[in-house]
Write a protein that holds these residues in place. Structure first.
Motif, short mmCIF file in Angstrom:
data_model
loop_
_atom_site.label_atom_id
_atom_site.label_comp_id
_atom_site.label_asym_id
_atom_site.label_seq_id
_atom_site.Cartn_x
_atom_site.Cartn_y
_atom_site.Cartn_z
N ILE A 29 1.18 -1.20 0.01
CA ILE A 29 -0.51 -0.36 0.63
C ILE A 29 0.85 1.16 -0.15
O ILE A 29 0.59 1.90 -0.65
N THR A 30 1.72 0.81 0.41
CA THR A 30 3.08 2.45 0.92
C THR A 30 3.94 2.58 -0.37
O THR A 30 3.67 4.39 -1.07
N ALA A 31 3.86 1.63 -1.45
CA ALA A 31 4.31 2.12 -2.67
C ALA A 31 3.19 2.60 -3.55
O ALA A 31 3.56 3.70 -4.04
N ASP A 32 1.70 2.66 -3.67
CA ASP A 32 0.81 3.16 -4.36
C ASP A 32 0.80 4.59 -3.75
O ASP A 32 0.21 4.78 -4.80
N LEU A 33 1.14 4.74 -2.88
CA LEU A 33 0.74 6.22 -2.32
C LEU A 33 2.24 6.29 -2.78
O LEU A 33 1.62 8.08 -3.19
N ALA A 34 3.22 6.33 -3.09
CA ALA A 34 4.29 6.64 -3.10
C ALA A 34 3.96 7.67 -4.94
O ALA A 34 4.32 8.40 -5.29
N GLY A 35 3.09 7.10 -5.09
CA GLY A 35 3.02 7.62 -6.81
C GLY A 35 1.97 8.34 -6.81
O GLY A 35 1.60 8.79 -7.41
N ILE A 36 1.32 8.72 -5.71
CA ILE A 36 0.13 9.91 -5.19
C ILE A 36 1.13 11.20 -4.50
O ILE A 36 1.30 12.25 -4.98
N VAL A 37 1.88 11.23 -4.05
CA VAL A 37 2.48 11.92 -2.78
C VAL A 37 3.84 12.07 -3.42
O VAL A 37 4.51 11.62 -3.84
#
Length: 263
Positions: A45-53
């Motif tokens: 999930i962290t990796a997915d969020l890294a693509g946004i923030v």
């Protein structure tokens, strides 16, 4: 002090089920934010969020989870993604270090004192006006058909594994807004979604395989701790096998979601 237990089957399940777990939080995020994922597990999930923030930092107290997360980071090509072995109840970050904090499938495992420390630390490292996103289980919202004794037993065995000290923890999800408010956050949004283990024949087969892998992995430890018998494990396995043979079987796991601000 109670801690969340991990083994290879738990980490593997988290890696496969990251999916849309943070979708509810995405509208509250922007590209310039620094985000903390507290209790990140294997980091999917962290990796997915890294693509946004702008930057994402994942922390977990379990070395096996962080090792899996670092392998993921090395393969991802993301330069704004970092994983650190750390305790969410005693963070080493400075005050007001993050614009957003995300906590997924963690809080309902915690005892009341540990929950208080975790949320106090989340509030401390958030900037004023920063957002906290939480997503957690509510057993009362799960949908299962057919309601086979063996599958119900398997679900109970998993609850025994996590050793909830407070029976109310099983309905933690629906209480997130009031809990966050009681810990000096201001809730601004609440919702719920389901993890679908039965969309089609393939997903049902995968659900059975995951259940069998988990039960076979955790079984000896459950038996060793006196939390189950060998007969319990075999009955749970048989229940999932029977569930998987039913072409109309469904299993939807409820996840409640909340977004709150630090005022």
């Amino acid at each position: 002090m109670q801690t969340t237990r991990y083994d290879s089957s738990v980490v593997a399940f988290q890696q496969k089920r990251g999916g849309d777990s943070a979708a509810f939080f995405v509208p509250f995020l922007t590209a310039d934010m620094v985000l903390l994922d507290a209790g990140c597990g294997p980091g999917t999930i962290t990796a997915d969020l890294a693509g946004i923030v702008g930057k994402a930092v994942g922390i977990d107290i379990e070395p096996n989870a962080i090792a899996a997360a670092n392998r993921l980071a090395a393969c991802s090509g993301l330069t704004n993604l970092t994983f650190i072995e750390a305790d969410m109840t005693a963070l080493t970050f400075d005050d007001a270090s993050f614009d957003a904090v995300f906590v997924h499938a963690v809080l309902y495992h915690q005892s009341p004192p540990k929950l208080t420390r975790t949320l106090a630390e989340a509030r401390r490292v958030l900037k004023p006006g920063g957002v906290l996103g939480t997503r957690d289980a509510d057993v009362g919202g799960n949908i299962l058909h057919p309601e086979l004794d063996g599958v119900r037993l398997a679900l109970d065995l998993w609850q025994r594994w996590y050793e909830h000290e407070d029976p109310a923890a099983l309905h933690f999800g629906r209480r997130q807004s009031s809990i966050l408010r009681a810990h000096a956050f201001t809730p601004v949004w609440a919702g719920a979604s389901y993890v679908n283990h039965s969309a089609d024949a393939v997903s049902r087969k995968e659900a059975v395989a995951d259940a069998r892998r988990s039960l076979l992995g955790l079984g000896p430890q459950l038996v060793g701790k006196g939390l189950a018998t060998d007969d319990d494990i075999q009955a749970a396995l048989a229940g999932w096998d029977a569930w998987g043979r039913d072409p109309d079987a469904v299993y939807f796991r409820c996840r409640c979601e909340c977004v709150a601000r630090r005022d």
